[in-house]
Design an enzyme around this catalytic site. Structure first.
Site, short mmCIF file in Angstrom:
data_model
loop_
_atom_site.label_atom_id
_atom_site.label_comp_id
_atom_site.label_asym_id
_atom_site.label_seq_id
_atom_site.Cartn_x
_atom_site.Cartn_y
_atom_site.Cartn_z
N ASP A 30 1.06 -1.23 0.02
CA ASP A 30 -0.09 -0.20 -0.29
C ASP A 30 1.04 1.34 -0.12
O ASP A 30 2.33 0.72 0.23
CB ASP A 30 -0.87 0.16 1.51
N ASP A 32 -0.55 5.14 0.84
CA ASP A 32 -0.65 6.14 2.12
C ASP A 32 -0.74 5.76 2.93
O ASP A 32 -1.54 4.94 3.37
CB ASP A 32 -2.19 6.81 2.06
#
Length: 303
Positions: A30, A32
């Site tokens: 991922d 953010d």
């Protein structure tokens, strides 16, 4: 190796750390809350991802953020010190365009979203409307069908900082036609925070449109099936794949559904308090291993 153990990798022996690093060939991360927050890299994250690449791992950046195109994400990553190419970015903006093109969609999209989705749709030749502000008027209840575009055949909901009541009205009105498709990028509740200000995520908007349209969206981002099927096309071994995330109900759930190993970092949404509750309740989805931040893996390999 540490299946659903919530094992703190900092407590592993040097041999266990090496065994962990040898147990996967592909790294999915991922963005953010794991690699960066807003426009600032989390210390050590770029060095850690580049280290995985140096070890010969295949790298993919898998993000529910729909605000940028793959090329824009790659440029951002590169500016923050990550080695990254557009082909290694799997964003929900790209997934929306890939999905609609794949089903032969020919109509127009009404988009509650941002330029990332708009540009990815344009790249595959799909027309769209709705980008930008749609200001609330004093007589907003007087909206008529003349203000709706008869060519619209899909409503797509992503993150939209210009969301407004008229946008919800138009989306629900288009979706009153059962043949109109309803697609959402993700249902993340909020963005990883860098301050005490809470930024509501795309899930807030998706739930609002689902409520007023009385329909359920097809959600493409993590932890849902479409992104899993898309990744399967690359043919890598799920048992030798690591998913790194900052929230359990998307990243870790996604990894578990796919049969990946999972690593949770505590630099984003899921907090130490959340983890402690999971330890006590053994409430899934729980990660295999955890670290305070991704860059800590480098300290373990050099100790």
């Amino acid at each position: 190796m540490f299946k659903s153990a919530i094992f703190n990798l900092q407590e592993a022996s040097r041999d266990q750390v090496q065994e962990f690093l040898n147990s996967f060939d592909t790294v999915l991360s991922d963005c953010d809350g794991v690699l960066w927050i807003n426009n600032n890299a989390i210390p050590g994250s770029a060095e850690a991802m580049n280290y995985f690449r140096k070890l010969g791992k295949k790298i993919f950046y898998v993000t529910n953020n729909s605000t940028k195109t793959r090329s824009e994400f790659a440029i951002k990553a590169q500016q923050l010190g990550f080695i990254a190419e557009p082909e290694e970015i799997l964003s929900t903006a790209y997934l929306v365009a890939h999905y609609l093109k794949g089903i032969g969609f020919r109509k127009k999209v009404y988009l509650i979203g941002s330029s990332g989705i708009a540009d990815e749709l344009k790249a595959v030749g799909i027309r769209h409307i709705g980008i930008g502000p749609d200001n609330v008027k004093p007589d907003f209840k007087s909206m008529t069908t003349a203000e709706l575009d008869p060519e619209v055949g899909a409503v797509v909901v992503g993150f939209d900082e210009h969301v407004s009541y008229p946008k919800f009205m138009k989306a629900a009105s288009y979706l009153a036609n059962e043949e109109c498709l309803f697609v959402a990028t993700n249902t993340d509740e909020r963005f990883p925070k860098s301050s005490s200000i809470i930024i509501p995520g795309t899930g807030t908007l998706v739930r609002a449109v689902e409520t007023c349209s009385e329909r359920k969206a097809l959600v493409l981002g993590k932890p849902n099936d479409y992104v899993r099927k898309f990744l399967e096309s690359f043919g890598f071994d799920p048992t030798r794949t690591l998913m790194i995330g900052d929230r359990c109900n998307t990243d870790i759930e996604f990894g578990i559904r796919c049969g990946f190993q999972t690593l949770l970092v505590k630099t984003g949404v899921t907090s130490e308090k959340d983890l402690e509750r999971m330890r006590i309740e053994r409430r899934p989805p729980v990660p295999d291993v955890i670290l305070p931040k991704l860059g800590d893996i480098l300290n373990l390999t050099s100790s």
